[in-house]
Design an enzyme around this catalytic site. Structure first.
Site, short mmCIF file in Angstrom:
data_model
loop_
_atom_site.label_atom_id
_atom_site.label_comp_id
_atom_site.label_asym_id
_atom_site.label_seq_id
_atom_site.Cartn_x
_atom_site.Cartn_y
_atom_site.Cartn_z
N GLU A 39 0.81 -1.22 0.00
CA GLU A 39 0.00 0.00 0.00
C GLU A 39 0.85 1.27 0.00
O GLU A 39 0.35 2.37 0.26
CB GLU A 39 -0.94 0.01 1.22
CG GLU A 39 -1.89 -1.17 1.29
CD GLU A 39 -2.90 -1.22 0.16
OE1 GLU A 39 -2.81 -0.39 -0.77
OE2 GLU A 39 -3.78 -2.08 0.19
N HIS A 45 -6.91 -2.65 9.54
CA HIS A 45 -8.07 -3.47 9.21
C HIS A 45 -8.88 -3.70 10.49
O HIS A 45 -9.37 -4.79 10.74
CB HIS A 45 -7.62 -4.81 8.62
CG HIS A 45 -7.00 -4.70 7.27
ND1 HIS A 45 -6.49 -5.78 6.59
CD2 HIS A 45 -6.79 -3.64 6.45
CE1 HIS A 45 -5.99 -5.40 5.43
NE2 HIS A 45 -6.16 -4.09 5.32
N HIS A 59 -12.52 -2.52 2.69
CA HIS A 59 -11.08 -2.71 2.88
C HIS A 59 -10.63 -2.42 4.30
O HIS A 59 -10.10 -3.30 4.97
CB HIS A 59 -10.33 -1.82 1.88
CG HIS A 59 -8.86 -2.01 1.85
ND1 HIS A 59 -8.09 -1.75 0.73
CD2 HIS A 59 -7.96 -2.38 2.81
CE1 HIS A 59 -6.82 -1.99 0.99
NE2 HIS A 59 -6.71 -2.36 2.26
N TYR A 63 -20.05 13.52 18.84
CA TYR A 63 -19.28 14.76 18.64
C TYR A 63 -17.80 14.53 18.38
O TYR A 63 -17.11 15.36 17.78
CB TYR A 63 -19.46 15.68 19.85
CG TYR A 63 -18.63 15.32 21.06
CD1 TYR A 63 -17.34 15.81 21.22
CD2 TYR A 63 -19.14 14.47 22.05
CE1 TYR A 63 -16.57 15.48 22.31
CE2 TYR A 63 -18.38 14.13 23.15
CZ TYR A 63 -17.10 14.64 23.27
OH TYR A 63 -16.32 14.30 24.35
N TYR A 74 -7.61 21.85 20.93
CA TYR A 74 -7.62 20.80 21.96
C TYR A 74 -6.18 20.39 22.30
O TYR A 74 -5.37 20.11 21.42
CB TYR A 74 -8.41 19.59 21.46
CG TYR A 74 -8.46 18.43 22.43
CD1 TYR A 74 -9.33 18.44 23.51
CD2 TYR A 74 -7.62 17.32 22.26
CE1 TYR A 74 -9.39 17.38 24.39
CE2 TYR A 74 -7.69 16.25 23.15
CZ TYR A 74 -8.56 16.29 24.22
OH TYR A 74 -8.62 15.24 25.10
N HIS A 129 -2.59 2.69 8.38
CA HIS A 129 -3.67 1.95 7.73
C HIS A 129 -3.97 0.71 8.57
O HIS A 129 -3.05 -0.04 8.92
CB HIS A 129 -3.25 1.54 6.32
CG HIS A 129 -4.17 0.54 5.67
ND1 HIS A 129 -5.54 0.69 5.65
CD2 HIS A 129 -3.91 -0.62 5.01
CE1 HIS A 129 -6.08 -0.33 5.00
NE2 HIS A 129 -5.12 -1.14 4.62
#
Length: 213
Positions: A75, A96, A157, A115, A210, A94
């Site tokens: 990827e 899964h 995916h 929120y 924040y 990334h």
């Protein structure tokens, strides 16, 4: 490699192990990249996280050529393109993750059921259109989905999150999975209500500061 690069390589491995420990990835699933020296450092293809050593992390240069004893993650195209297009982000994760991936199978964005969606850069978490794993089409779809957001689903995916550093990216990866779990529970018990658009606009502005003094 110099001391700073060695530290980043170790941090990538540690982050990968954290994802596995928190059940956001498993075995050889998912990948992590960090911006480095005009290119990126990324987890290799097909090696279990608990087997990784610093020298196994692959450097991909600005010309997309990889350096190391292993091939980079399949990827790599979307990692490279995301970092190229999001100058304020230095990390791509990334996963899964079960609940996030479950939502990706719906092929729809995640609306503001909660929120905390605001932490991902807007009032939705978008879903990139399906394309074959590792393809340029998938990369193009992901870059488009992430244009104004810090995270997106990849249809059928998984999940992509970005961060200014590994700490932020890990926080967002875990938080998105928790949100998807909460929303799944809500859907099982009825029809979830959305946070109002006026309130979401205020929250989106508030989260920009924040954790900052």
């Amino acid at each position: 490699m110099n001391k700073k690069e060695l530290t980043i390589r170790k941090d990538i491995i540690n982050a990968a192990l954290i994802l596995e420990r928190k059940k956001l990835n498993q075995g050889k699933a998912g990948n992590i990249s960090v911006r480095w020296d005009g290119g990126l450092l990324i987890t290799p293809s097909g090696i279990a996280y608990d087997k990784l050593k610093p020298e196994d992390i692959v450097f991909v240069d600005k010309n997309k050529k990889y350096h190391g004893k292993w091939k980079p993650s399949s990827e790599t195209p979307f990692h490279f393109d995301i970092l190229k297009n999001k100058k304020d982000m230095d990390v791509v994760i990334h996963t899964h993750a079960p609940y996030g991936t479950g939502f990706s199978i719906l092929g729809k964005p995640i609306p503001c059921f909660h929120y905390m969606i605001a932490f991902f850069g807007g009032d939705v978490v978008p879903c990139a259109k399906f394309a074959l794993p590792g393809s340029q089409e998938l990369s193009d779809n992901a870059v488009k989905a992430l244009k104004k957001h810090k995270a997106c689903l990849l249809a059928n995916h998984g999940v992509i999150v970005t961060g200014s550093d590994l700490e932020e990216a890990l926080f967002l990866a875990e938080e998105l999975e928790v949100l998807c779990q909460q929303i799944t529970i809500a859907k099982m018990n009825g029809t979830p209500k959305l946070v109002g658009s006026k309130d979401m606009k205020k929250i989106i502005e508030a989260v920009k500061t924040y954790g900052k003094q």
